[in-house]
Design a protein around this motif. Structure first.
Motif, mmCIF file in Angstrom:
data_model
loop_
_atom_site.group_PDB
_atom_site.id
_atom_site.type_symbol
_atom_site.label_atom_id
_atom_site.label_comp_id
_atom_site.label_asym_id
_atom_site.label_seq_id
_atom_site.Cartn_x
_atom_site.Cartn_y
_atom_site.Cartn_z
ATOM 1 N N ALA A 18 -51.183 50.002 41.267
ATOM 2 C CA ALA A 18 -49.842 49.881 40.712
ATOM 3 C C ALA A 18 -49.690 48.502 40.094
ATOM 4 O O ALA A 18 -50.169 47.504 40.638
ATOM 5 N N SER A 100 -47.560 53.338 38.265
ATOM 6 C CA SER A 100 -47.381 53.514 39.701
ATOM 7 C C SER A 100 -48.455 54.491 40.164
ATOM 8 O O SER A 100 -49.127 55.126 39.355
ATOM 9 N N ASN A 112 -52.119 58.283 38.585
ATOM 10 C CA ASN A 112 -51.209 57.281 38.052
ATOM 11 C C ASN A 112 -50.081 57.917 37.275
ATOM 12 O O ASN A 112 -50.227 58.998 36.700
ATOM 13 N N GLU A 115 -45.025 54.179 33.937
ATOM 14 C CA GLU A 115 -43.588 53.912 34.065
ATOM 15 C C GLU A 115 -43.007 53.265 32.811
ATOM 16 O O GLU A 115 -41.834 53.425 32.510
#
Length: 127
Positions: A18, A100, A112, A115
Protein backbone atom coordinates in the motif's frame (compact mmCIF):
# COMPACT_ATOMS: atom_id res chain seq x y z
CA UNK A 1 0.58 -32.73 -24.23
CA UNK A 2 4.02 -31.62 -23.09
CA UNK A 3 4.75 -27.90 -23.09
CA UNK A 4 8.40 -26.77 -22.98
CA UNK A 5 7.97 -24.22 -20.17
CA UNK A 6 9.47 -24.50 -16.70
CA UNK A 7 6.66 -22.92 -14.66
CA UNK A 8 8.88 -22.68 -11.59
CA UNK A 9 10.81 -19.91 -13.37
CA UNK A 10 7.74 -17.81 -14.25
CA UNK A 11 7.48 -14.61 -12.19
CA UNK A 12 4.31 -13.95 -10.22
CA UNK A 13 2.38 -10.72 -10.76
CA UNK A 14 3.25 -8.79 -7.61
CA UNK A 15 0.90 -7.36 -5.04
CA UNK A 16 2.37 -3.94 -4.38
CA UNK A 17 2.63 -2.60 -0.84
CA UNK A 18 0.00 0.00 0.00
CA UNK A 19 1.27 3.46 -0.87
CA UNK A 20 2.44 5.44 -3.88
CA UNK A 21 4.30 3.82 -6.77
CA UNK A 22 5.49 5.17 -10.10
CA UNK A 23 4.54 3.06 -13.12
CA UNK A 24 5.12 3.28 -16.85
CA UNK A 25 2.12 2.27 -18.93
CA UNK A 26 3.37 -0.05 -21.66
CA UNK A 27 0.15 -1.16 -23.33
CA UNK A 28 -3.64 -1.19 -23.25
CA UNK A 29 -6.33 -3.72 -24.16
CA UNK A 30 -10.10 -3.36 -24.22
CA UNK A 31 -11.69 -6.25 -22.35
CA UNK A 32 -15.19 -7.44 -21.56
CA UNK A 33 -16.23 -7.07 -17.94
CA UNK A 34 -17.31 -10.12 -15.94
CA UNK A 35 -19.72 -8.05 -13.86
CA UNK A 36 -21.07 -5.39 -16.22
CA UNK A 37 -22.21 -4.84 -19.79
CA UNK A 38 -19.61 -2.06 -20.02
CA UNK A 39 -16.12 -2.85 -21.21
CA UNK A 40 -12.93 -2.01 -19.37
CA UNK A 41 -9.36 -1.13 -20.28
CA UNK A 42 -6.58 -3.37 -19.00
CA UNK A 43 -3.40 -1.28 -18.70
CA UNK A 44 -0.11 -3.16 -18.95
CA UNK A 45 2.46 -1.50 -16.69
CA UNK A 46 6.02 -1.66 -15.51
CA UNK A 47 6.52 -0.58 -11.89
CA UNK A 48 9.52 1.75 -11.67
CA UNK A 49 9.58 2.95 -8.04
CA UNK A 50 9.97 2.39 -5.17
CA UNK A 51 10.63 -1.24 -6.15
CA UNK A 52 10.85 -2.30 -9.80
CA UNK A 53 8.57 -5.00 -11.22
CA UNK A 54 8.56 -5.70 -14.96
CA UNK A 55 4.86 -6.58 -15.18
CA UNK A 56 1.81 -5.21 -13.37
CA UNK A 57 -1.75 -4.43 -14.47
CA UNK A 58 -4.36 -1.74 -13.80
CA UNK A 59 -7.99 -1.67 -14.90
CA UNK A 60 -10.24 1.22 -15.94
CA UNK A 61 -13.97 0.58 -16.11
CA UNK A 62 -15.90 2.26 -18.93
CA UNK A 63 -19.09 2.19 -16.83
CA UNK A 64 -20.58 5.72 -16.69
CA UNK A 65 -20.42 5.67 -12.87
CA UNK A 66 -16.71 4.73 -12.86
CA UNK A 67 -15.24 6.50 -15.91
CA UNK A 68 -14.16 9.37 -13.63
CA UNK A 69 -11.10 7.22 -12.79
CA UNK A 70 -10.14 7.16 -16.46
CA UNK A 71 -10.49 10.95 -16.51
CA UNK A 72 -8.24 11.13 -13.43
CA UNK A 73 -5.63 9.00 -15.23
CA UNK A 74 -5.78 11.14 -18.39
CA UNK A 75 -5.44 14.29 -16.26
CA UNK A 76 -2.50 12.88 -14.28
CA UNK A 77 -0.52 12.10 -17.45
CA UNK A 78 -1.49 15.38 -19.12
CA UNK A 79 -3.61 14.14 -22.01
CA UNK A 80 -7.13 15.26 -21.00
CA UNK A 81 -8.74 17.05 -23.95
CA UNK A 82 -12.18 17.43 -25.56
CA UNK A 83 -13.27 14.74 -28.00
CA UNK A 84 -12.75 11.00 -28.21
CA UNK A 85 -10.28 9.33 -25.90
CA UNK A 86 -7.42 7.24 -27.35
CA UNK A 87 -5.54 4.82 -25.09
CA UNK A 88 -2.44 5.37 -27.27
CA UNK A 89 -2.21 8.86 -25.75
CA UNK A 90 -1.45 7.22 -22.38
CA UNK A 91 0.75 4.30 -23.46
CA UNK A 92 4.41 5.10 -22.82
CA UNK A 93 3.67 7.63 -20.08
CA UNK A 94 4.59 7.46 -16.40
CA UNK A 95 2.13 8.10 -13.59
CA UNK A 96 2.04 7.87 -9.82
CA UNK A 97 -0.52 5.44 -8.41
CA UNK A 98 -1.72 5.32 -4.81
CA UNK A 99 -2.67 1.70 -4.18
CA UNK A 100 -4.29 -0.18 -1.36
CA UNK A 101 -4.21 -3.93 -0.75
CA UNK A 102 -7.48 -5.85 -0.75
CA UNK A 103 -8.59 -9.45 -0.51
CA UNK A 104 -10.58 -10.88 -3.39
CA UNK A 105 -13.83 -12.21 -1.82
CA UNK A 106 -14.15 -14.89 -4.52
CA UNK A 107 -10.78 -16.59 -4.05
CA UNK A 108 -9.19 -15.04 -0.94
CA UNK A 109 -6.11 -13.83 -2.84
CA UNK A 110 -4.63 -10.42 -2.17
CA UNK A 111 -4.59 -7.80 -4.91
CA UNK A 112 -4.22 -4.08 -5.41
CA UNK A 113 -6.82 -1.37 -5.79
CA UNK A 114 -5.78 1.91 -7.41
CA UNK A 115 -7.12 4.69 -5.19
CA UNK A 116 -5.66 7.67 -7.04
CA UNK A 117 -3.59 8.63 -10.08
CA UNK A 118 -0.98 11.34 -9.47
CA UNK A 119 1.11 13.36 -11.93
CA UNK A 120 4.69 12.13 -11.48
CA UNK A 121 5.86 15.70 -10.79
CA UNK A 122 3.58 15.72 -7.70
CA UNK A 123 4.44 12.27 -6.30
CA UNK A 124 6.97 13.59 -3.75
CA UNK A 125 4.39 16.00 -2.32
CA UNK A 126 1.85 13.17 -1.83
CA UNK A 127 4.14 10.51 -0.38
Amino acid sequence: MQIPIDLTTVAEIPVLEAGIHIVRITGAEEKASKSSEYKQVMWHCEVLQPQAFPKWFMWSSLHPNAVFRLKQLATAVGVLHPGDFDTNDIVGREVGVRVSVKENPDNGRLGNNVEEYINVMNVEARA
